[in-house]
Scaffold this motif. Structure first.
Motif, PDB file in Angstrom:
ATOM      1  N   PRO A 377      19.444 -34.821  54.518  1.00  0.00           N
ATOM      2  CA  PRO A 377      19.811 -36.110  53.919  1.00  0.00           C
ATOM      3  C   PRO A 377      20.407 -35.928  52.523  1.00  0.00           C
ATOM      4  O   PRO A 377      19.848 -35.221  51.684  1.00  0.00           O
ATOM      5  N   GLY A 378      21.540 -36.570  52.272  1.00  0.00           N
ATOM      6  CA  GLY A 378      22.180 -36.413  50.975  1.00  0.00           C
ATOM      7  C   GLY A 378      23.114 -37.550  50.637  1.00  0.00           C
ATOM      8  O   GLY A 378      23.444 -38.398  51.473  1.00  0.00           O
ATOM      9  N   MET A 379      23.532 -37.584  49.386  1.00  0.00           N
ATOM     10  CA  MET A 379      24.522 -38.551  48.924  1.00  0.00           C
ATOM     11  C   MET A 379      25.458 -37.865  47.944  1.00  0.00           C
ATOM     12  O   MET A 379      25.109 -36.844  47.332  1.00  0.00           O
ATOM     13  N   THR A 380      26.653 -38.425  47.802  1.00  0.00           N
ATOM     14  CA  THR A 380      27.690 -37.828  46.968  1.00  0.00           C
ATOM     15  C   THR A 380      28.257 -38.858  46.008  1.00  0.00           C
ATOM     16  O   THR A 380      28.567 -39.985  46.407  1.00  0.00           O
ATOM     17  N   LEU A 381      28.390 -38.457  44.750  1.00  0.00           N
ATOM     18  CA  LEU A 381      29.064 -39.254  43.734  1.00  0.00           C
ATOM     19  C   LEU A 381      30.278 -38.462  43.259  1.00  0.00           C
ATOM     20  O   LEU A 381      30.194 -37.239  43.081  1.00  0.00           O
ATOM     21  N   GLY A 382      31.396 -39.146  43.070  1.00  0.00           N
ATOM     22  CA  GLY A 382      32.598 -38.460  42.626  1.00  0.00           C
ATOM     23  C   GLY A 382      33.336 -39.250  41.565  1.00  0.00           C
ATOM     24  O   GLY A 382      33.124 -40.458  41.402  1.00  0.00           O
ATOM     25  N   VAL A 383      34.201 -38.552  40.836  1.00  0.00           N
ATOM     26  CA  VAL A 383      35.030 -39.189  39.812  1.00  0.00           C
ATOM     27  C   VAL A 383      36.433 -38.607  39.854  1.00  0.00           C
ATOM     28  O   VAL A 383      36.631 -37.443  40.221  1.00  0.00           O
ATOM     29  N   SER A 384      37.409 -39.429  39.498  1.00  0.00           N
ATOM     30  CA  SER A 384      38.760 -38.919  39.244  1.00  0.00           C
ATOM     31  C   SER A 384      39.376 -39.728  38.121  1.00  0.00           C
ATOM     32  O   SER A 384      39.163 -40.949  38.031  1.00  0.00           O
ATOM     33  N   GLN A 385      40.117 -39.036  37.272  1.00  0.00           N
ATOM     34  CA  GLN A 385      40.785 -39.701  36.164  1.00  0.00           C
ATOM     35  C   GLN A 385      41.935 -40.535  36.698  1.00  0.00           C
ATOM     36  O   GLN A 385      42.750 -40.053  37.500  1.00  0.00           O
ATOM     37  N   LEU A 386      42.035 -41.761  36.252  1.00  0.00           N
ATOM     38  CA  LEU A 386      42.991 -42.688  36.845  1.00  0.00           C
ATOM     39  C   LEU A 386      44.439 -42.375  36.492  1.00  0.00           C
ATOM     40  O   LEU A 386      45.321 -42.514  37.338  1.00  0.00           O
ATOM     41  N   ARG A 387      44.699 -41.994  35.260  1.00  0.00           N
ATOM     42  CA  ARG A 387      46.086 -41.791  34.836  1.00  0.00           C
ATOM     43  C   ARG A 387      46.232 -40.411  34.179  1.00  0.00           C
ATOM     44  O   ARG A 387      46.354 -40.302  32.953  1.00  0.00           O
ATOM     45  N   PRO A 388      46.218 -39.357  34.992  1.00  0.00           N
ATOM     46  CA  PRO A 388      46.276 -38.010  34.425  1.00  0.00           C
ATOM     47  C   PRO A 388      47.598 -37.761  33.700  1.00  0.00           C
ATOM     48  O   PRO A 388      48.664 -38.230  34.125  1.00  0.00           O
ATOM     49  N   GLU A 389      47.506 -37.016  32.619  1.00  0.00           N
ATOM     50  CA  GLU A 389      48.708 -36.639  31.873  1.00  0.00           C
ATOM     51  C   GLU A 389      49.303 -35.327  32.385  1.00  0.00           C
ATOM     52  O   GLU A 389      50.461 -35.026  32.093  1.00  0.00           O
ATOM     53  N   SER A 390      48.527 -34.558  33.115  1.00  0.00           N
ATOM     54  CA  SER A 390      49.035 -33.317  33.703  1.00  0.00           C
ATOM     55  C   SER A 390      50.038 -33.646  34.804  1.00  0.00           C
ATOM     56  O   SER A 390      49.762 -34.472  35.672  1.00  0.00           O
ATOM     57  N   THR A 391      51.197 -33.020  34.760  1.00  0.00           N
ATOM     58  CA  THR A 391      52.224 -33.250  35.774  1.00  0.00           C
ATOM     59  C   THR A 391      52.661 -31.918  36.378  1.00  0.00           C
ATOM     60  O   THR A 391      52.572 -30.872  35.746  1.00  0.00           O
ATOM     61  N   GLY A 392      53.137 -31.988  37.598  1.00  0.00           N
ATOM     62  CA  GLY A 392      53.574 -30.781  38.300  1.00  0.00           C
ATOM     63  C   GLY A 392      54.903 -30.999  38.993  1.00  0.00           C
ATOM     64  O   GLY A 392      55.732 -31.799  38.544  1.00  0.00           O
ATOM     65  N   HIS A 393      55.097 -30.323  40.114  1.00  0.00           N
ATOM     66  CA  HIS A 393      56.383 -30.402  40.796  1.00  0.00           C
ATOM     67  C   HIS A 393      56.246 -30.138  42.293  1.00  0.00           C
ATOM     68  O   HIS A 393      55.236 -29.607  42.755  1.00  0.00           O
ATOM     69  N   VAL A 394      57.274 -30.526  43.017  1.00  0.00           N
ATOM     70  CA  VAL A 394      57.456 -30.164  44.421  1.00  0.00           C
ATOM     71  C   VAL A 394      58.827 -29.527  44.535  1.00  0.00           C
ATOM     72  O   VAL A 394      59.825 -30.109  44.110  1.00  0.00           O
ATOM     73  N   LYS A 395      58.884 -28.312  45.087  1.00  0.00           N
ATOM     74  CA  LYS A 395      60.148 -27.602  45.229  1.00  0.00           C
ATOM     75  C   LYS A 395      60.298 -27.076  46.654  1.00  0.00           C
ATOM     76  O   LYS A 395      59.374 -26.478  47.200  1.00  0.00           O
ATOM     77  N   ALA A 396      61.456 -27.301  47.244  1.00  0.00           N
ATOM     78  CA  ALA A 396      61.757 -26.655  48.512  1.00  0.00           C
ATOM     79  C   ALA A 396      61.781 -25.146  48.295  1.00  0.00           C
ATOM     80  O   ALA A 396      62.275 -24.664  47.268  1.00  0.00           O
ATOM     81  N   THR A 397      61.247 -24.404  49.231  1.00  0.00           N
ATOM     82  CA  THR A 397      61.206 -22.942  49.112  1.00  0.00           C
ATOM     83  C   THR A 397      62.300 -22.277  49.914  1.00  0.00           C
ATOM     84  O   THR A 397      62.476 -21.061  49.841  1.00  0.00           O
ATOM     85  N   SER A 398      63.055 -23.051  50.686  1.00  0.00           N
ATOM     86  CA  SER A 398      64.111 -22.523  51.534  1.00  0.00           C
ATOM     87  C   SER A 398      64.996 -23.678  51.948  1.00  0.00           C
ATOM     88  O   SER A 398      64.584 -24.847  51.904  1.00  0.00           O
ATOM     89  N   ALA A 399      66.211 -23.351  52.377  1.00  0.00           N
ATOM     90  CA  ALA A 399      67.078 -24.368  52.955  1.00  0.00           C
ATOM     91  C   ALA A 399      66.609 -24.785  54.335  1.00  0.00           C
ATOM     92  O   ALA A 399      67.059 -25.801  54.878  1.00  0.00           O
ATOM     93  N   ASP A 400      65.694 -24.029  54.906  1.00  0.00           N
ATOM     94  CA  ASP A 400      65.135 -24.321  56.223  1.00  0.00           C
ATOM     95  C   ASP A 400      64.163 -25.491  56.112  1.00  0.00           C
ATOM     96  O   ASP A 400      63.173 -25.411  55.393  1.00  0.00           O
ATOM     97  N   PRO A 401      64.394 -26.595  56.825  1.00  0.00           N
ATOM     98  CA  PRO A 401      63.503 -27.762  56.697  1.00  0.00           C
ATOM     99  C   PRO A 401      62.094 -27.517  57.229  1.00  0.00           C
ATOM    100  O   PRO A 401      61.186 -28.288  56.914  1.00  0.00           O
ATOM    101  N   THR A 402      61.903 -26.468  58.016  1.00  0.00           N
ATOM    102  CA  THR A 402      60.554 -26.175  58.516  1.00  0.00           C
ATOM    103  C   THR A 402      59.727 -25.369  57.527  1.00  0.00           C
ATOM    104  O   THR A 402      58.511 -25.223  57.708  1.00  0.00           O
ATOM    105  N   ALA A 403      60.351 -24.833  56.483  1.00  0.00           N
ATOM    106  CA  ALA A 403      59.615 -24.061  55.475  1.00  0.00           C
ATOM    107  C   ALA A 403      58.819 -25.009  54.581  1.00  0.00           C
ATOM    108  O   ALA A 403      59.362 -26.002  54.078  1.00  0.00           O
TER     109      ALA A 403
END
Length: 532
Positions: A377-403
């Protein structure tokens, strides 16, 4: 080559809305292209099926993040729906609009027409909700929003403990003012998941002017000069094309939309050269401005109240299946988070900066990134920051759409984010020690009482934190040099015949789960696109 007025790429939270709205008059022919298949998997319909679908490789793209430099170099599994309904068919079905200030910030950043007051009519148009004020809630829309059908005693204790610490009960956290503690509202109807397919796509499937093409992977956007003329896609081993008389509309989400732009030659010139793609239209912001909510858990063993852990196995599970079949209540109606809250981690903040999650269940020790419930028997509490200032990226790794693309959220890169998360984790421990929740606690088992110092808490955050599945921002609306989409028309800046409407458009992160905001973006886009 077949021709349509509109070609929508992606049948997810946004694409389903656009398919319905743009085909409703009967005047426009619409094609929807989806890489996945039908949404007829049994666990899609059952709300608690989230635990069975979110990591099912037949229903999602099976992505993971790049190693995180500020989270011990870990990779994190990053599911995105690959099925009709997209992530809206496999998500935790919480309905969270965010704060009015989120959208007012968009307007202040140059996105005229995107303030809270501007979007409120679209939130209302979308939803069918019993409860809340008529001023802010919709009553007859296609998206059904229900209260929980079977609240748990531990959820009540969690909310009571928050009240004891000064966090009021929220009468309706979707009114624009989030602060408080509450039970989450769910996208369900009669105890079943109510997905974007149920709400928007299925009611439109009988229209002669709407065609839905599944198991079709778009390889590129076809361009003639500065105009998008259609798409090339692969289906059943064959390469096919569709031509758009008016627009190609990208609704693939914050991962697939920037990837498709990039492999089509639209994006940051350096990124395109790295994968050997000729630059057809340079837009430096494509794939940048990536944000996601990073969540950290604390869990405890419980006494005096049955948790969902025990009900998920053996004879108790058989009983829950029967209960669901006959009453549409019980374990199988459960969302991943039952209760929650929004609070401020420091004085002086105008609005909450932290989201709380609570579940009367816990996960197997060390099994982060899975949904396997613990055997005690257990329970879980969690938190996440609503408006993070850390930003990242998404980059295609190949011209192949399956990559698979490179997904780098860059979690906890900014000190501000780390400071807010540290304060929030300490609040979780305080909640566990506050009556009436404390009366159910045997002991904290994650991270456990040995964690006391700030450095130990941050080590826990780096080693165990994970995504909340809320990626946004990689083709943002705006007028600045890094903007990708014109806020007045949804057009990709500098091109004709190509529009974007999905979570990638968000200029900044909204305060909470992202489905509701994505839905409102698509509702507004369905008005802007024919008019412009």
């Amino acid at each position: 080559m077949e021709e349509f007025d509109y070609i929508i790429v992606g049948a997810g939270a946004a694409g389903c809305v656009l398919a319905n709205r743009l085909s409703a008059s009967g005047k426009n022919s619409v094609a929807v292209i989806e890489a996945g298949g039908k949404d007829n998997h049994i666990w899609i319909k059952v709300p608690a099926g989230f635990n069975k679908t979110v990591y099912n490789d037949n229903l999602n793209w099976g992505y993971e993040t790049a190693p995180g430099p500020h989270i011990d170099g870990r990779r994190i599994r990053f599911p995105r729906g690959k099925v009709l309904g997209g992530s809206g068919s496999i998500n935790g079905h919480l309905y969270v609009r965010g704060q009015s200030a989120d959208y007012d910030t968009w307007a202040q950043l140059g996105c005229r027409g995107w303030s809270w007051d501007d979007l409120l009519p679209y939130f209302k148009r979308a939803e069918s909700r019993t409860g809340g004020s008529d001023e802010v809630r919709g009553r007859s829309g296609p998206l059904v929003i229900e209260d929980q059908r079977d609240p748990h005693v531990l959820s009540d204790a969690f909310m009571d403990a928050n009240e004891a610490l000064g966090l009021k009960r929220s009468p309706d956290y979707n009114s624009g003012d989030q602060e408080g503690t509450m039970l989450y509202q769910n996208m369900m109807k009669g105890g079943r998941r109510w997905s974007p397919v149920d709400a928007y796509l299925r009611p439109a499937m009988g229209r002669q002017n709407l065609r839905i093409i599944t198991h079709a992977l778009v390889e590129r956007i076809d361009l003639e000069g500065r105009r998008a003329t259609g798409i090339t896609y692969r289906q059943g081993g064959q390469t096919k094309q569709l031509r758009a008389r008016r627009d190609v509309i990208l609704s693939g989400g914050a991962i697939n939309t920037p990837q498709l732009l990039q492999i089509s030659g639209i994006g940051n010139a350096d990124d395109l050269r790295e994968i050997g793609v000729a630059v057809k239209h340079a837009l430096p912001g494509v794939g940048r401005n990536f944000r996601d909510h990073y969540a950290v858990r604390v869990s405890a063993l419980v006494k005096g109240a049955g948790s969902l852990n025990e009900k998920s196995r053996g004879l108790p599970l058989v009983g829950e299946v029967l209960r669901y079949a006959f009453t549409r209540k019980g374990l199988l109606t459960a969302a991943p988070s039952h209760a929650g809250g929004y609070f401020k981690t420091r004085p002086g903040l105008a609005t909450p900066d932290m989201q709380l999650y609570f579940a009367p269940a816990s996960y197997m020790p060390g099994r982060y990134g899975t949904s396997e419930l613990d055997r005690v028997p257990g329970m879980t509490l969690g938190v996440s920051q609503l408006r993070p200032e850390s930003t990242g990226h998404v980059k295609a790794t190949s011209a192949d759409p399956t990559a698979k693309p490179e997904i780098q959220p860059n979690y906890l890169a900014v000190q501000h984010d780390r400071d807010a998360l540290l304060a929030a984790m300490k609040y979780l421990r305080k909640l566990l020690a506050t009556p009436p929740l404390s009366s159910y606690v045997i002991e904290e088992n994650l991270p456990g009482p040995t964690v006391q110092t700030d450095e130990q808490w941050m080590a826990h955050a780096r080693a165990t934190g994970s995504t909340t599945y809320h990626p946004v921002g990689t083709a943002k609306l705006g007028t600045d040099p890094m903007a990708v989409v014109d806020p007045l028309s949804m057009r990709v800046i500098g091109l004709e015949g190509l529009r974007v409407a999905d979570a990638s458009c968000m200029p900044t992160m909204v305060s909470g789960n992202t489905y509701a905001a994505t839905n409102a973006i698509a509702e507004k886009a369905s008005d802007l696109i024919p008019a412009t």
